[in-house]
Design an enzyme around this catalytic site. Structure first.
Site, mmCIF file in Angstrom:
data_model
loop_
_atom_site.group_PDB
_atom_site.id
_atom_site.type_symbol
_atom_site.label_atom_id
_atom_site.label_comp_id
_atom_site.label_asym_id
_atom_site.label_seq_id
_atom_site.Cartn_x
_atom_site.Cartn_y
_atom_site.Cartn_z
ATOM 1 N N THR A 206 57.999 55.062 54.076
ATOM 2 C CA THR A 206 58.025 54.267 54.539
ATOM 3 C C THR A 206 58.603 53.074 53.817
ATOM 4 O O THR A 206 60.189 53.149 53.307
ATOM 5 C CB THR A 206 56.502 53.627 53.836
ATOM 6 N N GLY A 260 50.116 57.662 50.258
ATOM 7 C CA GLY A 260 48.567 56.317 50.073
ATOM 8 C C GLY A 260 47.488 57.015 49.370
ATOM 9 O O GLY A 260 46.900 55.868 48.679
HETATM 10 N N1 ASP Z 1 52.516 55.403 51.824
HETATM 11 C C1 ASP Z 1 52.591 55.529 52.879
HETATM 12 C C2 ASP Z 1 51.500 56.449 53.646
HETATM 13 O O1 ASP Z 1 50.186 57.333 52.728
HETATM 14 C C3 ASP Z 1 53.488 56.780 53.134
HETATM 15 C C4 ASP Z 1 54.739 56.677 52.731
HETATM 16 O O2 ASP Z 1 55.272 55.929 52.013
HETATM 17 O O3 ASP Z 1 56.413 57.124 53.420
HETATM 18 O O4 ASP Z 1 50.840 56.696 54.637
#
Ligand code: ASP
Length: 339
Positions: A206, A260
């Site tokens: 992300t 997440g």
């Molecule tokens: N936090 C994001 C999710 O759970 C994933 C990530 O940080 O790459 O969708």
């Protein structure tokens, strides 16, 4: 007589120049410090994974986004312009799990989430589960600035974005071979585990940006493809205000990356800012407490970037690495992946 008039002219001159100085000072005092921090994901990263060329590519892209955002802050623009510009650069790069390079869902598609929050007004916008918006952060910004809602999802979010001429693309626009291979590996593991609850939590790509602008506004934004092999319309923390993104001029701006589900349940982004307000902790203390104690105790992997009203930056993570970069209020620049 002559002396008297000279004296009064000198006095007038002094008065004038002190007024000018005062005016300049008050103009300068409106132009407070600026700072920016960004991440491109956290996870189980090891230096052996990186050829010098790959590492250089990451450093170059992180720096490009950082400097683009910083230059906008230097013009005195609202912080949201810097957040959106920097995130778009990361979304358009295949190196990160946002926009091009987003991970694949179980059904081999891409479903994108993004959010933005402005710390002055506490206005926020988010989109979840969109498939055709080239730069999801633009749609999140449109929700914040032009809608009475905070979060729009799926087809409705796409229809909303169309009204603002936000560029649409085919879902294949986000394809990359590398993420396809990750999907194949994840599906093989799902088959072995024979579980509907499989998640692929080792790496998180992300992207997120937080800034302090010259007027003292704190703004945070986050954009993601979510987690590999996600299914059933799973939405993570990134578009959830308070979990993956939060900003309040009175405390801090935070953007998160990680597993997440934990960031949602522990309300990570807002928890950090609230600890500053209620416990009088510094940004570094509050961020460290939440990432390295609360989340570690809970078993949640990931990290955050954060900035406070003085332009202090914190970028803690509890994984082995996090792609990150910052320029703090003293102009000190950092670009790093590991400790
Ligand atoms: N936090 C994001 C999710 O759970 C994933 C990530 O940080 O790459 O969708």
């Amino acid at each position: 007589m002559f002396t008297k008039s000279v004296l009064s002219s000198v006095f007038a001159l002094l008065l004038f120049s002190s007024c000018v100085t005062w005016a300049n000072q008050s103009e300068t005092s409106k132009q407070g410090p600026i700072a920016i921090a960004l991440h491109g994901g956290a996870g189980t990263l090891s230096p052996q994974q990186f050829t010098p060329e790959l590492k250089a590519q990451y450093y170059a892209k992180l720096s490009e986004a950082l400097e683009a955002g910083y230059r906008i802050l230097q013009t005195g623009a609202d912080g949201q312009d810097a957040v959106v510009a920097a995130i778009m650069i990361l979304e358009n790069s295949p190196l990160f799990n946002a926009g091009v390079g987003a991970v694949y869902t179980f059904d081999a598609e891409h479903e994108l989430d993004a959010s933005i929050m402005h710390g002055k007004t506490r206005e926020a916008g988010a989109i979840a589960g969109v498939k055709h918006i080239k730069n999801p952060i633009l749609a999140a910004q449109a929700v914040m600035n032009h809608s009475v809602h905070v979060m729009l999802s799926g087809d409705g979010a796409e229809t909303f974005a169309e009204q603002f001429a936000i560029e649409r693309v085919d879902n294949t626009h986000f394809n990359t071979e590398r993420r396809l291979q990750s999907l194949h590996k994840a599906k093989a593991r799902i088959k072995r585990q024979a579980s509907l609850n499989y998640q692929h939590p080792e790496k998180f790509g992300t992207v997120g940006v937080v800034v302090l602008d010259q007027l003292g506004n704190l703004v945070a934004g986050t954009s993601t493809g979510g987690m590999t092999a996600k299914r059933f319309g799973r939405i993570g923390d990134s578009p959830i205000i308070g979990a993956g993104t939060f900003a309040d001029n009175a405390s801090c701006a935070v953007s998160a990356t990680g597993h997440g589900e934990y960031f949602i349940r522990y309300q990570v982004a807002s928890d950090i800012c609230k600890r500053m307000t209620y416990q009088n902790l510094s940004l570094a203390e509050a961020a460290d407490e939440v990432i390295n104690r609360v989340l570690v105790d809970a078993g949640g992997d990931g990290g955050i970037v954060a900035v406070d009203a003085q332009g202090n930056v914190a970028m803690p993570f509890n994984t082995t690495g996090m792609y990150r970069a910052s320029i703090d209020a003293n102009g000190v620049k950092t670009v790093a992946i590991f400790e």
